[in-house]
Design an enzyme around this catalytic site. Structure first.
Site, PDB file in Angstrom:
ATOM      1  N   LYS A 118      33.346 -21.877  53.632  1.00 17.34           N
ATOM      2  CA  LYS A 118      31.963 -21.507  53.295  1.00 17.34           C
ATOM      3  C   LYS A 118      31.346 -22.380  52.200  1.00 17.34           C
ATOM      4  O   LYS A 118      30.519 -21.908  51.416  1.00 17.34           O
ATOM      5  CB  LYS A 118      31.879 -20.034  52.892  1.00 17.34           C
ATOM      6  CG  LYS A 118      32.500 -19.074  53.895  1.00 17.34           C
ATOM      7  CD  LYS A 118      32.534 -17.659  53.368  1.00 17.34           C
ATOM      8  CE  LYS A 118      33.332 -16.762  54.285  1.00 17.34           C
ATOM      9  NZ  LYS A 118      33.461 -15.394  53.763  1.00 17.34           N
TER      10      LYS A 118
ATOM     11  N   ASP B  29      36.680  -9.089  53.856  1.00 19.48           N
ATOM     12  CA  ASP B  29      35.468  -8.350  54.230  1.00 19.48           C
ATOM     13  C   ASP B  29      35.641  -7.537  55.503  1.00 19.48           C
ATOM     14  O   ASP B  29      35.034  -6.478  55.665  1.00 19.48           O
ATOM     15  CB  ASP B  29      34.264  -9.298  54.366  1.00 19.48           C
ATOM     16  CG  ASP B  29      34.516 -10.465  55.303  1.00 19.48           C
ATOM     17  OD1 ASP B  29      35.632 -10.608  55.827  1.00 19.48           O
ATOM     18  OD2 ASP B  29      33.575 -11.269  55.496  1.00 19.48           O
TER      19      ASP B  29
END
Length: 257
Positions: free
Chosen positions: A175, A211
């Site tokens: 990311k 997550d």
């Protein structure tokens, strides 16, 4: 006994499908996949998951099945005040969660979103965790709870190898993060050190999760039959609650039973 595992594609190997030449002009344009291809993908994906669960084949599996040491979803009896950190992109959230038990199953949340500057995303690991600690201190000050030592859950949404419920080693950054001094290191210790270095507040970090596990636990609070968490964004990730005797995953179970 059961445990949640995270599907994480390896960097060296990706599960790909190569359609017949006659189909290659149509699939990307029409974005349509036949039932036959879907079934083939399903079989191959399941095969790679099974390889990821096995100690002997995990290193070469295209889909890593990373253990989380989370053994169940909420049962509705949880209550109290909790802090949460959610780090997985160019910003992160700090949350104060109040859970009322005794059959009420009521959850109240206060949260604040903080940016992570570009220079921090590409700097050193100590800069990142110092920044997180500073933002956490700011949030506690705003909430008027800086003098309390509350339990904290840390959502760290990067590929990690967990050794305990509260110990997780970063495998590699994704990311857009390119921080030095973190890959191969235990991230909860880095956060604890940053908080300890400040000396103006304290928390009790109980767990570090992905997550997908957080998504699954949230859904599981309302639906006790939930056994899959799914994130579809820049990457596809999911977490699955699997009986520990399924497949042949025995490695990395070095934490508490």
């Amino acid at each position: 006994r059961r445990q949640i595992f995270i599907n994480e594609p390896s960097t060296s190997s990706r599960l790909r499908y190569s359609p017949p030449l006659s189909d290659r002009n149509f699939i990307p344009i029409k974005l349509m996949v036949s039932d036959e291809i879907l079934m083939d993908l399903s079989v191959r994906f399941r095969r790679e998951m099974d390889k990821g669960l096995c100690r002997d084949t995990n290193p070469t599996a295209a889909v890593k099945m990373l253990p989380t040491y989370v053994r169940s979803t909420p049962d509705g009896t949880e209550q109290g005040e909790f802090l949460a950190l959610d780090l997985g992109g160019s910003n992160f959230r700090v949350l104060l969660v109040k859970v009322k038990g005794n059959g009420e199953q009521k959850v109240e949340m206060e949260n604040q979103i903080y940016d992570i500057p570009e220079h921090v995303m590409r700097g050193s690991g100590s800069e990142l965790f110092d920044h997180i600690a500073e933002c956490l201190a700011n949030f506690l000050e705003k909430m008027g709870i800086k003098d309390k030592k509350l339990p904290l859950g840390f959502t760290f949404s990067f590929p990690c190898q967990q050794t305990k419920l509260d110990e997780s080693v970063l495998i590699y950054w994704t990311k857009g993060f390119r921080l030095s001094g973190v890959e191969g290191k235990e991230v909860v210790s880095l956060l604890r050190n940053a908080i300890r270095k400040r000396g103006d507040f304290d928390v009790d970090i109980l767990a570090v999760i992905n997550d997908t596990v957080g998504t699954m636990m949230t859904c599981g609070y309302d639906d006790h039959h939930c056994e899959v968490g799914l994130i579809v964004g820049k990457k596809y990730r999911n977490s699955i609650l699997i009986p520990l005797n399924q497949g042949c995953q025995t490695q990395t179970h070095t934490g508490p039973k």
